[in-house]
Scaffold this active site. Sequence first.
Site, PDB file in Angstrom:
ATOM      1  N   TYR A  10       0.831  -1.222   0.000  1.00 15.84           N
ATOM      2  CA  TYR A  10       0.000   0.000   0.000  1.00 15.84           C
ATOM      3  C   TYR A  10       0.863   1.270   0.000  1.00 15.84           C
ATOM      4  O   TYR A  10       0.748   2.107  -0.903  1.00 15.84           O
ATOM      5  CB  TYR A  10      -0.927  -0.055   1.224  1.00 15.84           C
ATOM      6  N   SER A  33       3.510 -11.172  -0.896  1.00 19.02           N
ATOM      7  CA  SER A  33       2.730 -11.838   0.160  1.00 19.02           C
ATOM      8  C   SER A  33       1.493 -11.027   0.520  1.00 19.02           C
ATOM      9  O   SER A  33       0.519 -11.565   1.035  1.00 19.02           O
ATOM     10  CB  SER A  33       3.589 -12.097   1.401  1.00 19.02           C
ATOM     11  N   ASP A  57      12.067 -13.147  -1.288  1.00 18.78           N
ATOM     12  CA  ASP A  57      11.859 -12.962   0.138  1.00 18.78           C
ATOM     13  C   ASP A  57      13.074 -12.173   0.638  1.00 18.78           C
ATOM     14  O   ASP A  57      14.216 -12.612   0.446  1.00 18.78           O
ATOM     15  CB  ASP A  57      11.791 -14.358   0.785  1.00 18.78           C
ATOM     16  N   PHE A  81      10.073  -1.136   3.397  1.00 24.02           N
ATOM     17  CA  PHE A  81       8.641  -1.212   3.695  1.00 24.02           C
ATOM     18  C   PHE A  81       8.229  -2.629   4.073  1.00 24.02           C
ATOM     19  O   PHE A  81       7.208  -2.816   4.738  1.00 24.02           O
ATOM     20  CB  PHE A  81       7.799  -0.850   2.460  1.00 24.02           C
ATOM     21  N   SER A 125       6.288   3.466  12.993  1.00 22.39           N
ATOM     22  CA  SER A 125       4.866   3.699  13.258  1.00 22.39           C
ATOM     23  C   SER A 125       4.644   4.524  14.514  1.00 22.39           C
ATOM     24  O   SER A 125       5.387   4.403  15.503  1.00 22.39           O
ATOM     25  CB  SER A 125       4.178   2.347  13.420  1.00 22.39           C
ATOM     26  N   TYR A 151       3.597  -6.553  16.893  1.00 23.08           N
ATOM     27  CA  TYR A 151       3.847  -5.733  15.700  1.00 23.08           C
ATOM     28  C   TYR A 151       4.590  -4.447  16.103  1.00 23.08           C
ATOM     29  O   TYR A 151       5.619  -4.092  15.521  1.00 23.08           O
ATOM     30  CB  TYR A 151       2.511  -5.390  15.007  1.00 23.08           C
ATOM     31  N   LYS A 155       8.696  -2.854  15.430  1.00 12.42           N
ATOM     32  CA  LYS A 155       9.080  -1.503  14.992  1.00 12.42           C
ATOM     33  C   LYS A 155      10.059  -0.907  16.009  1.00 12.42           C
ATOM     34  O   LYS A 155      11.055  -0.292  15.662  1.00 12.42           O
ATOM     35  CB  LYS A 155       7.845  -0.594  14.869  1.00 12.42           C
ATOM     36  N   ASN A 181      -1.871   7.650  10.645  1.00 16.95           N
ATOM     37  CA  ASN A 181      -2.854   6.738  10.038  1.00 16.95           C
ATOM     38  C   ASN A 181      -3.040   7.007   8.545  1.00 16.95           C
ATOM     39  O   ASN A 181      -3.865   7.837   8.170  1.00 16.95           O
ATOM     40  CB  ASN A 181      -4.202   6.872  10.761  1.00 16.95           C
ATOM     41  N   ASP A 297      -6.744   0.287  22.247  1.00 14.86           N
ATOM     42  CA  ASP A 297      -6.927   1.605  21.627  1.00 14.86           C
ATOM     43  C   ASP A 297      -6.681   2.731  22.632  1.00 14.86           C
ATOM     44  O   ASP A 297      -6.980   2.593  23.810  1.00 14.86           O
ATOM     45  CB  ASP A 297      -8.361   1.739  21.091  1.00 14.86           C
TER      46      ASP A 297
HETATM   47  C1  UD1 Z   1      -3.848   0.748  13.904  1.00 11.44           C
HETATM   48  C2  UD1 Z   1      -2.901   0.018  14.785  1.00 11.44           C
HETATM   49  C3  UD1 Z   1      -1.552   0.671  14.707  1.00 11.44           C
HETATM   50  C4  UD1 Z   1      -1.062   0.630  13.272  1.00 11.44           C
HETATM   51  C5  UD1 Z   1      -2.089   1.298  12.375  1.00 11.44           C
HETATM   52  C6  UD1 Z   1      -1.697   1.067  10.939  1.00 11.44           C
HETATM   53  C7  UD1 Z   1      -4.285  -0.971  16.579  1.00 11.44           C
HETATM   54  C8  UD1 Z   1      -4.619  -0.962  18.024  1.00 11.44           C
HETATM   55  N1  UD1 Z   1      -3.437  -0.029  16.158  1.00 11.44           N
HETATM   56  O1  UD1 Z   1      -3.977   2.098  14.354  1.00 11.44           O
HETATM   57  O2  UD1 Z   1      -0.642  -0.013  15.542  1.00 11.44           O
HETATM   58  O3  UD1 Z   1       0.174   1.269  13.163  1.00 11.44           O
HETATM   59  O4  UD1 Z   1      -3.384   0.726  12.567  1.00 11.44           O
HETATM   60  O5  UD1 Z   1      -2.589   1.696  10.084  1.00 11.44           O
HETATM   61  O6  UD1 Z   1      -4.778  -1.795  15.830  1.00 11.44           O
HETATM   62  N2  UD1 Z   1     -12.345   2.055  14.599  1.00 11.44           N
HETATM   63  C9  UD1 Z   1     -13.698   1.797  14.749  1.00 11.44           C
HETATM   64  N3  UD1 Z   1     -14.253   0.770  14.052  1.00 11.44           N
HETATM   65  C10 UD1 Z   1     -13.532  -0.029  13.200  1.00 11.44           C
HETATM   66  C11 UD1 Z   1     -12.156   0.232  13.049  1.00 11.44           C
HETATM   67  C12 UD1 Z   1     -11.593   1.267  13.763  1.00 11.44           C
HETATM   68  O7  UD1 Z   1     -14.393   2.493  15.501  1.00 11.44           O
HETATM   69  O8  UD1 Z   1     -14.093  -0.956  12.600  1.00 11.44           O
HETATM   70  C13 UD1 Z   1     -11.739   3.189  15.323  1.00 11.44           C
HETATM   71  C14 UD1 Z   1     -10.639   2.788  16.297  1.00 11.44           C
HETATM   72  O9  UD1 Z   1     -11.160   2.500  17.550  1.00 11.44           O
HETATM   73  C15 UD1 Z   1      -9.753   4.050  16.277  1.00 11.44           C
HETATM   74  C16 UD1 Z   1      -9.914   4.577  14.854  1.00 11.44           C
HETATM   75  O10 UD1 Z   1     -11.117   4.004  14.361  1.00 11.44           O
HETATM   76  O11 UD1 Z   1     -10.256   5.008  17.177  1.00 11.44           O
HETATM   77  C17 UD1 Z   1      -8.760   4.194  13.945  1.00 11.44           C
HETATM   78  O12 UD1 Z   1      -8.572   2.792  13.994  1.00 11.44           O
HETATM   79  P1  UD1 Z   1      -7.566   2.032  12.981  1.00 11.44           P
HETATM   80  O13 UD1 Z   1      -7.869   2.454  11.592  1.00 11.44           O
HETATM   81  O14 UD1 Z   1      -7.649   0.572  13.293  1.00 11.44           O
HETATM   82  O15 UD1 Z   1      -6.142   2.617  13.337  1.00 11.44           O
HETATM   83  P2  UD1 Z   1      -5.355   2.680  14.753  1.00 11.44           P
HETATM   84  O16 UD1 Z   1      -5.987   1.793  15.752  1.00 11.44           O
HETATM   85  O17 UD1 Z   1      -5.186   4.104  15.103  1.00 11.44           O
END
Ligand code: UD1
Length: 334
Positions: A10, A33, A57, A81, A125, A151, A155, A181, A297
């Site tokens: 990505y 992969s 690989d 990456f 990250s 994970y 890092k 993000n 979270d």
């Molecule tokens: C996540 C990872 C982080 C990683 C990043 C990569 C976790 C705990 N953290 O970040 O280590 O570097 O992705 O992109 O997994 N949310 C919902 N519903 C959903 C999905 C997410 O409400 O179905 C909310 C989450 O609670 C959060 C926000 O959306 O508040 C962002 O979530 P997400 O996109 O998964 O990213 P991170 O958790 O910030």
Amino acid sequence: MILLTGGTGYIGSHTAVELLQSGEEIVIADDFSNSNEEVLKRMETLTGKKIPFYQIDVKDKKALKKVFEDQAEPIRCVIHFAGFKAVGESVKEPVKYYRNNLDTTLSLLEVMQEKQVKQFIFSSSATLYGKSKGKAPFTEDEPDTGCTNPYGWTKWMIEQILQDVCVADPEFSAVMLRYFNPIGAHESGLLGERPNGIPNNLMPYITQVAIGKLDHLRVFGDDYDTPDGTGVRDYIHVVDLAKGHVAACDYIKEHKGAEVINLGTGVGYSVLDIVHAFEEANGIRIPYEIVERRAGDVATMYADASKARRLLDWKAEKDLTQMCRDSWRFEQML
Ligand code: UD1
């Protein structure tokens, strides 16, 4: 010449395109992969260039050496990456994560040492701030408190390894980019994020609800100490993130030693902000329900992005509407 490991993933694929468009020569090593040949073809269509590619690989040192030896123009810099990145899976299969993410990095460093290549850019990250007692915006010198999952620890460990390599070799340069993000997609609709199975991350989940693959979004908690109670994050357009790498490739030419740099926008949006922005940008309603918080979270996480601006002369340009439009365009073209 710049080597991109994981260059069809990505973030790697968007970075490859931006590098080529800025006039850099690149070569890609990827084992497909978490991507496929179609992505490579699309990258070539977009740039009108044939991209030297090795399906290997990165743990395989012999294959890796050949990549360095084959190039007419020497590889001066590596952007690493390649790595597994699913947080939940890393908790269930820690050994797989440590083996893959550490071994790829160590093989790469050994081959670089042998070939006297001294510029290393690493995909790190913001997960490294996840246990911090401090408050957003996070600067790069936020006190280290460790990670919440394997994970994240990979890092953390790789950053430490790179710090040590820089101490041992004063000519070595390591730029560790801590991503916040990344969302969005290439505006052509040709490149984007293709999660396997049900997405864990917010934006891929929303686009799959929008297209009807999933019924509704589950919002993980609305009782956080944030303006609307839902989690706040620093969402950055993947093309902006890619451009941050182009800037880092320039910066690293003159730089020696280890440098940690945040790549974020410096602005936080809540889950409901994202839902509403997506609805408005694309004219589609996203049904949702509020459910329990997700383990691990945090309430609020966004970057202090001033160091990137200072050192790389880079800042994110694209707004939330563009992120939502581009994510949706890609989902429809999948
Ligand atoms: C996540 C990872 C982080 C990683 C990043 C990569 C976790 C705990 N953290 O970040 O280590 O570097 O992705 O992109 O997994 N949310 C919902 N519903 C959903 C999905 C997410 O409400 O179905 C909310 C989450 O609670 C959060 C926000 O959306 O508040 C962002 O979530 P997400 O996109 O998964 O990213 P991170 O958790 O910030």
